[in-house]
Write a protein that holds these residues in place. Sequence first.
Motif, PDB file in Angstrom:
ATOM      1  N   VAL A   8       1.074  -1.360   0.091  1.00  0.00           N
ATOM      2  CA  VAL A   8       0.027  -0.006  -0.122  1.00  0.00           C
ATOM      3  C   VAL A   8       0.777   1.433   0.023  1.00  0.00           C
ATOM      4  O   VAL A   8       1.790   1.508   0.762  1.00  0.00           O
ATOM      5  N   ILE A   9       0.793   2.171  -0.954  1.00  0.00           N
ATOM      6  CA  ILE A   9       1.582   3.147  -1.252  1.00  0.00           C
ATOM      7  C   ILE A   9       1.032   4.334  -1.278  1.00  0.00           C
ATOM      8  O   ILE A   9      -0.161   4.532  -1.813  1.00  0.00           O
ATOM      9  N   GLU A  10       1.440   5.438  -0.713  1.00  0.00           N
ATOM     10  CA  GLU A  10       1.067   7.035  -0.800  1.00  0.00           C
ATOM     11  C   GLU A  10       1.655   7.570  -1.854  1.00  0.00           C
ATOM     12  O   GLU A  10       2.945   7.683  -1.891  1.00  0.00           O
ATOM     13  N   GLU A  11       1.051   8.209  -2.877  1.00  0.00           N
ATOM     14  CA  GLU A  11       1.549   8.923  -3.913  1.00  0.00           C
ATOM     15  C   GLU A  11       0.618  10.167  -4.470  1.00  0.00           C
ATOM     16  O   GLU A  11      -0.579  10.144  -4.158  1.00  0.00           O
ATOM     17  N   GLN A  12       1.228  11.147  -4.859  1.00  0.00           N
ATOM     18  CA  GLN A  12       0.677  12.068  -5.232  1.00  0.00           C
ATOM     19  C   GLN A  12      -0.472  11.806  -6.262  1.00  0.00           C
ATOM     20  O   GLN A  12      -0.430  10.931  -7.192  1.00  0.00           O
ATOM     21  N   VAL A  13      -1.571  12.283  -6.248  1.00  0.00           N
ATOM     22  CA  VAL A  13      -2.955  11.826  -7.363  1.00  0.00           C
ATOM     23  C   VAL A  13      -2.365  12.304  -8.555  1.00  0.00           C
ATOM     24  O   VAL A  13      -1.872  13.124  -9.094  1.00  0.00           O
ATOM     25  N   GLY A  14      -2.395  11.274  -9.530  1.00  0.00           N
ATOM     26  CA  GLY A  14      -2.110  11.206 -10.785  1.00  0.00           C
ATOM     27  C   GLY A  14      -1.958  10.103 -11.381  1.00  0.00           C
ATOM     28  O   GLY A  14      -2.451   9.012 -10.777  1.00  0.00           O
ATOM     29  N   PRO A  15      -1.291   9.741 -12.498  1.00  0.00           N
ATOM     30  CA  PRO A  15      -1.015   8.443 -12.937  1.00  0.00           C
ATOM     31  C   PRO A  15      -0.103   7.617 -12.173  1.00  0.00           C
ATOM     32  O   PRO A  15       0.811   7.973 -11.638  1.00  0.00           O
ATOM     33  N   SER A  16      -0.529   6.235 -11.943  1.00  0.00           N
ATOM     34  CA  SER A  16       0.022   5.351 -10.998  1.00  0.00           C
ATOM     35  C   SER A  16      -0.026   3.948 -11.581  1.00  0.00           C
ATOM     36  O   SER A  16      -0.844   3.568 -12.143  1.00  0.00           O
ATOM     37  N   ALA A  17       0.991   3.007 -11.436  1.00  0.00           N
ATOM     38  CA  ALA A  17       0.961   1.683 -11.670  1.00  0.00           C
ATOM     39  C   ALA A  17       0.289   0.957 -10.664  1.00  0.00           C
ATOM     40  O   ALA A  17      -0.254  -0.033 -10.941  1.00  0.00           O
ATOM     41  N   GLY A  18      -0.308   1.652  -9.616  1.00  0.00           N
ATOM     42  CA  GLY A  18      -1.161   0.790  -8.767  1.00  0.00           C
ATOM     43  C   GLY A  18      -2.354   1.128  -8.853  1.00  0.00           C
ATOM     44  O   GLY A  18      -2.964   2.059  -9.690  1.00  0.00           O
ATOM     45  N   GLU A  19      -3.348   0.527  -7.680  1.00  0.00           N
ATOM     46  CA  GLU A  19      -4.856   0.898  -7.925  1.00  0.00           C
ATOM     47  C   GLU A  19      -5.116   1.590  -6.854  1.00  0.00           C
ATOM     48  O   GLU A  19      -4.909   1.428  -5.676  1.00  0.00           O
ATOM     49  N   CYS A  20      -5.867   2.956  -7.349  1.00  0.00           N
ATOM     50  CA  CYS A  20      -6.250   3.761  -6.456  1.00  0.00           C
ATOM     51  C   CYS A  20      -7.396   3.394  -5.636  1.00  0.00           C
ATOM     52  O   CYS A  20      -8.488   2.951  -5.942  1.00  0.00           O
ATOM     53  N   LEU A  21      -7.247   3.332  -4.014  1.00  0.00           N
ATOM     54  CA  LEU A  21      -8.095   2.762  -3.181  1.00  0.00           C
ATOM     55  C   LEU A  21      -8.948   4.100  -2.587  1.00  0.00           C
ATOM     56  O   LEU A  21     -10.074   3.908  -2.370  1.00  0.00           O
ATOM     57  N   LEU A  22      -8.302   5.114  -2.276  1.00  0.00           N
ATOM     58  CA  LEU A  22      -8.759   6.443  -1.895  1.00  0.00           C
ATOM     59  C   LEU A  22      -7.889   7.623  -2.157  1.00  0.00           C
ATOM     60  O   LEU A  22      -6.685   7.331  -2.492  1.00  0.00           O
ATOM     61  N   ILE A  23      -8.587   8.597  -2.068  1.00  0.00           N
ATOM     62  CA  ILE A  23      -7.796   9.791  -2.058  1.00  0.00           C
ATOM     63  C   ILE A  23      -8.153  10.965  -0.699  1.00  0.00           C
ATOM     64  O   ILE A  23      -9.058  10.919  -0.393  1.00  0.00           O
ATOM     65  N   ASP A  24      -6.963  11.297  -0.415  1.00  0.00           N
ATOM     66  CA  ASP A  24      -7.097  12.168   1.002  1.00  0.00           C
ATOM     67  C   ASP A  24      -6.454  13.212   1.139  1.00  0.00           C
ATOM     68  O   ASP A  24      -5.598  13.455  -0.070  1.00  0.00           O
ATOM     69  N   ARG A  25      -6.684  14.213   2.001  1.00  0.00           N
ATOM     70  CA  ARG A  25      -6.094  15.564   1.972  1.00  0.00           C
ATOM     71  C   ARG A  25      -4.700  15.467   2.640  1.00  0.00           C
ATOM     72  O   ARG A  25      -4.755  14.777   3.788  1.00  0.00           O
ATOM     73  N   LEU A  26      -3.636  15.910   2.390  1.00  0.00           N
ATOM     74  CA  LEU A  26      -2.417  16.324   3.036  1.00  0.00           C
ATOM     75  C   LEU A  26      -2.600  17.458   3.899  1.00  0.00           C
ATOM     76  O   LEU A  26      -2.816  18.516   3.195  1.00  0.00           O
ATOM     77  N   VAL A  27      -2.330  17.496   5.224  1.00  0.00           N
ATOM     78  CA  VAL A  27      -2.636  18.646   6.099  1.00  0.00           C
ATOM     79  C   VAL A  27      -1.556  18.587   7.019  1.00  0.00           C
ATOM     80  O   VAL A  27      -0.677  18.031   7.315  1.00  0.00           O
ATOM     81  N   TRP A  28      -1.661  20.087   7.239  1.00  0.00           N
ATOM     82  CA  TRP A  28      -0.473  20.515   8.264  1.00  0.00           C
ATOM     83  C   TRP A  28      -1.142  19.932   9.825  1.00  0.00           C
ATOM     84  O   TRP A  28      -2.424  20.097  10.194  1.00  0.00           O
ATOM     85  N   VAL A  29      -0.453  19.448  10.546  1.00  0.00           N
ATOM     86  CA  VAL A  29      -0.751  18.853  12.014  1.00  0.00           C
ATOM     87  C   VAL A  29       0.249  19.579  13.171  1.00  0.00           C
ATOM     88  O   VAL A  29       1.312  19.551  12.857  1.00  0.00           O
ATOM     89  N   GLY A  30      -0.359  20.008  13.944  1.00  0.00           N
ATOM     90  CA  GLY A  30       0.362  20.649  15.315  1.00  0.00           C
ATOM     91  C   GLY A  30      -0.483  20.272  16.728  1.00  0.00           C
ATOM     92  O   GLY A  30      -1.597  19.680  16.510  1.00  0.00           O
TER      93      GLY A  30
END
Length: 289
Positions: A147-169
């Motif tokens: 299971v790999i996290e990648e920027q949204v776009g073309p990929s050799a993998g199967e997209c399972l879901l898309i999530d927001r990258l957020v700042w956390v503090g």
Amino acid sequence: MIRNLDTTLIRTFVTVADKASMTAAANALHLTQGAVSQQVKRLEDILGSSLFERDRRGLKLTRAGERLLGKGMRLLSLNDEIWTEMVGNAVAGQVRLGVPYDLVGTLLAPVLKAYAGTYPQIEISLLCASSPELAAALAAGTIDLAVIEEQVGPSAGECLLIDRLVWVGARGGVARQKRPLPVSMVADTCAFRPAVISALDEHGLEWRTVFENGNIDATTATVRSDLAVTTWLASTVPADLEILPSDAELPALLNFAINLHLPKHGIEPAAREFAAHIRDGLARRQQAA
């Protein structure tokens, strides 16, 4: 008319009945409290009956809920028994799964538990690493799927879901106001790192690294202590930390995809079933959200 009871809804109902609390059931099922409430409401609508009522001690089963509980438990037991008997015995061996640090204890925890319960005879080996390292391990054949996290776009993998990258503090923290901005990332090979650095540079924001040593617990500790901010997928942020808004102080970040990668040259039955569990588990999570 064919009437069908979704076993996912029944499992949620049984868990709520066992815990006598939506919050406790949500924690056990790795769902939000809202998602659990929605699933219970959907089941009540299907059956045309209220299943719970609230008193001073929490949730209490109604008469209809009491009737459903025993039958629901038998239904789940029979469902699991049929699945194991018809499919489980045909699957054996070992599965080596690669998972990013931030997903193993959050999104994928219920999937791992469900798979281990369905196929207790299979040996599961986990490799936790950054997404680029997992891609290399899959290509080298040292893991069976990743299971790999990648920027949204073309990929050799199967997209399972898309999530927001957020700042956390830290809640109420001041680390976000410091300059240079103290940033803690799990590893220098983190999949988010290039996107974060690019966003900071484009924003003209001076920053410094506080921690990049491959340990997500240490990263979490630096953020909880208000020594730094970090970036995570929104669905993986611990409840005691705060998602920070993107504004004049912090740049907006890209969305990321969680992709399932399989080996290019064949896949064993045990790994194929694991892939199916991952797909189904994340799909159910999305539907419940």
